[in-house]
Design a protein around this motif. Structure first.
Motif, short mmCIF file in Angstrom:
data_model
loop_
_atom_site.label_atom_id
_atom_site.label_comp_id
_atom_site.label_asym_id
_atom_site.label_seq_id
_atom_site.Cartn_x
_atom_site.Cartn_y
_atom_site.Cartn_z
N ARG A 129 35.04 28.97 -46.97
CA ARG A 129 34.43 30.18 -47.52
C ARG A 129 35.34 31.39 -47.30
NH1 ARG A 129 33.22 35.18 -45.60
NH2 ARG A 129 32.70 34.22 -43.61
N ILE A 130 35.87 31.52 -46.10
CA ILE A 130 36.75 32.65 -45.78
C ILE A 130 38.02 32.60 -46.62
CG2 ILE A 130 38.20 33.62 -43.94
CD1 ILE A 130 35.94 32.77 -41.98
N HIS A 131 38.62 31.42 -46.72
CA HIS A 131 39.85 31.30 -47.50
C HIS A 131 39.60 31.65 -48.97
CE1 HIS A 131 43.51 29.53 -49.23
NE2 HIS A 131 44.02 29.56 -48.02
N ARG A 132 38.49 31.19 -49.51
CA ARG A 132 38.16 31.46 -50.91
C ARG A 132 37.94 32.96 -51.14
NH1 ARG A 132 34.36 28.29 -50.88
NH2 ARG A 132 32.59 29.70 -50.59
N GLU A 133 37.22 33.62 -50.24
CA GLU A 133 36.95 35.05 -50.42
C GLU A 133 38.20 35.89 -50.17
OE1 GLU A 133 33.45 36.41 -48.38
OE2 GLU A 133 32.21 34.79 -49.21
N LEU A 134 39.06 35.45 -49.26
CA LEU A 134 40.33 36.15 -49.08
C LEU A 134 41.18 36.04 -50.34
CD1 LEU A 134 41.37 35.16 -45.44
CD2 LEU A 134 40.55 37.39 -46.23
N ASP A 135 41.23 34.86 -50.95
CA ASP A 135 42.00 34.70 -52.19
C ASP A 135 41.48 35.64 -53.28
OD1 ASP A 135 44.00 32.90 -51.56
OD2 ASP A 135 42.79 31.14 -52.02
N THR B 82 37.72 28.28 -34.55
CA THR B 82 36.59 27.50 -34.03
C THR B 82 35.45 27.33 -35.02
OG1 THR B 82 35.63 29.50 -33.04
CG2 THR B 82 37.10 28.19 -31.65
N ALA B 83 35.61 27.84 -36.25
CA ALA B 83 34.53 27.77 -37.25
C ALA B 83 34.45 26.38 -37.87
CB ALA B 83 34.78 28.81 -38.34
N PRO B 84 33.27 26.01 -38.38
CA PRO B 84 33.14 24.75 -39.14
C PRO B 84 33.99 24.80 -40.41
CG PRO B 84 30.97 25.67 -38.56
CD PRO B 84 31.99 26.73 -38.25
N GLU B 85 34.31 23.62 -40.94
CA GLU B 85 35.20 23.56 -42.10
C GLU B 85 34.65 24.32 -43.31
OE1 GLU B 85 38.31 22.51 -42.48
OE2 GLU B 85 38.27 22.25 -40.31
N ASP B 86 33.34 24.27 -43.52
CA ASP B 86 32.80 24.97 -44.69
C ASP B 86 32.94 26.48 -44.55
OD1 ASP B 86 30.91 25.14 -42.66
OD2 ASP B 86 29.18 24.89 -43.98
N GLU B 87 32.86 27.00 -43.32
CA GLU B 87 33.06 28.43 -43.10
C GLU B 87 34.53 28.80 -43.30
OE1 GLU B 87 32.10 32.48 -41.72
OE2 GLU B 87 31.34 30.92 -43.04
N LYS B 88 35.44 27.94 -42.83
CA LYS B 88 36.86 28.20 -43.07
C LYS B 88 37.16 28.23 -44.56
CE LYS B 88 38.51 26.03 -38.78
NZ LYS B 88 39.28 24.91 -38.20
#
Length: 246
Positions: A212-218, A204-210
């Motif tokens: 951010r999460i994907h980048r930090e997980l990587d 349910t997060a905005p695209e920019d938050e998604k």
């Protein structure tokens, strides 16, 4: 937002099925130990893609039905656990007759319900002496990299609720008993990404938050040397509860 999160999982049913862990059989068996002798009819409520359903279905002589409000999740469940009857419904509104089951169990779901109303409605459907079982698989944040993972993704509703104390269960059920199990499963980078993608906060997060999460997980997975088919053990604590109907 809580209602939106609670009903968001169908959009990511495939990621939920691939990314979420199964439940330890011994924990599921423990939840049902207090059922009356000869009892075998169990309803899995908030069944999702069938993570708990498939463990229940392995019990000798078990008659399992699955209930969930999301038709997409139930469609995935029917593919994963063929032959188990499925019904749309919720803990507060069960599609079950009075006193028709010996146990109702919820996996990763009680934190989404209104506990007083759900206890009463489940009590209607469960026979006297039957059982309400609640179970959660929780990542073990005592491990540093797992703690970083949670910080990136944010804590879940379940983690926040259980950090504050035991779940609330009301009449007609008696006191809660509880037990815990520690275990781990090997996961790849892709499985961890899919696990993250199946979480309600991220769905349910905005695209920019998604992003951010994907980048930090990587970045975290690079730091761990987790590439391709390489695996790392993800530790869990399974917490289970049970209460007997008066």
């Amino acid at each position: 937002m809580a209602d939106e999160m609670a009903t968001s999982f169908g959009a990511q049913a495939g990621d939920y099925e691939a990314g979420r862990p199964d439940y330890p059989f011994e924990a599921v068996a423990w939840m049902l130990e207090r059922m009356p002798a000869g009892s075998r009819r169990v309803a899995d409520v908030g069944a999702g893609t069938g993570k708990l359903t498939r463990v229940l279905a392995k019990a000798p002589g078990a008659e399992v039905v699955a209930v969930d409000p999301d038709p997409e999740m139930l469609a995935t469940l029917r593919g994963a656990v063929p032959g188990v009857p499925t019904f749309r419904g919720s803990a507060e509104r069960l599609p079950l007759p009075d006193a028709s089951v010996d146990a109702v169990v919820l996996g990763q779901a009680w934190h989404w319900v209104e506990p007083i109303a759900a206890s009463a409605e489940i009590g209607r459907a469960v026979r006297s002496g039957g059982v309400l079982g609640l179970i959660w698989n929780l990542r073990d944040d005592r491990v540093e990299w797992v703690r970083k993972l949670t910080e990136i993704m944010h804590g879940s509703h379940a983690e926040l609720m259980l950090a504050e104390g035991d779940p609330v269960v009301a009449a007609p059920f008696g006191p809660l008993e509880q037990e815990r199990w520690e275990w781990s499963r090997p996961v790849t980078r892709d499985v961890l990404h899919r696990m993250a993608a199946s979480r309600s906060y991220i769905i349910t997060a905005p695209e920019d938050e998604k992003e951010r999460i994907h980048r930090e997980l990587d970045a975290l997975f690079d730091e761990l040397g987790l590439h391709g088919d390489t695996t790392i053990d993800l530790p869990y604590v399974t917490r289970a509860y049970r209460a007997v109907r008066d």
